[in-house]
Design a protein around this motif. Structure first.
Motif: not given
Length: 154
Positions: A7-8, A56-57, A60-63, A85-88
């Motif tokens: 959640n942002g 948030l990024i 994403i990288h962590r999990y 977007r790029d991280a996703l």
């Protein structure tokens, strides 16, 4: 199955922030509902809210190595965060974007999502139900993908 729920910015203020748009349900109540629903489906969720784009990024990288998918409400980052977007896209995990309000009934600048293109689907406008609908869609997608892979279907 494990799903990361992100959640942002400003979503920690749900319940008090513009209730005529976002409703009166808090993010904690949404988390409790999703957690209970997920447990009944045999799914574990990891739930976070962060106001910072980089945070948030980093999640994403962590999990990404330990999750099967991502349910995300990017908040305001929806409209301009190429980095999110790029991280996703970079981690290659199926993601579903959710929003409480119907962005296409909002201000013009809110009617474009740069992050939705990195997702397998997009659900908006159903209030807190958007989260549950998004989770259902993601779980179903993952189950179908796993079943198709197990049976050799493309």
């Amino acid at each position: 199955m494990k799903i990361l729920v992100l959640n942002g910015p400003n979503l920690n203020l749900l319940g008090i922030r513009e209730p005529e748009i976002y409703g009166k349900v808090s993010l904690e109540e949404i988390e409790k509902d999703l957690t209970g629903f997920a447990e009944n489906q045999g799914v574990e969720i990891i739930f976070y809210q962060k106001n910072g784009e980089g945070e948030l990024i980093d999640l994403i990288h962590r999990y990404y190595r330990e999750i099967d998918g991502i349910l995300i409400n990017p908040g305001a980052y929806t409209h301009y965060s190429i980095a999110l977007r790029d991280a996703l896209l970079a981690v290659g995990k199926p993601a579903v974007e959710v929003h409480l309000s119907n962005l296409y009934k909002r201000e013009e600048f809110r009617q474009h999502s740069v992050t939705a293109g990195a997702c397998i689907g997009y659900i908006a406008g159903f209030g807190v139900d958007s989260y549950r609908l998004g989770l259902i869609a993601l779980i179903d997608y993952l189950k179908r993908r796993d079943n198709d892979g197990a049976s050799g279907k493309a």
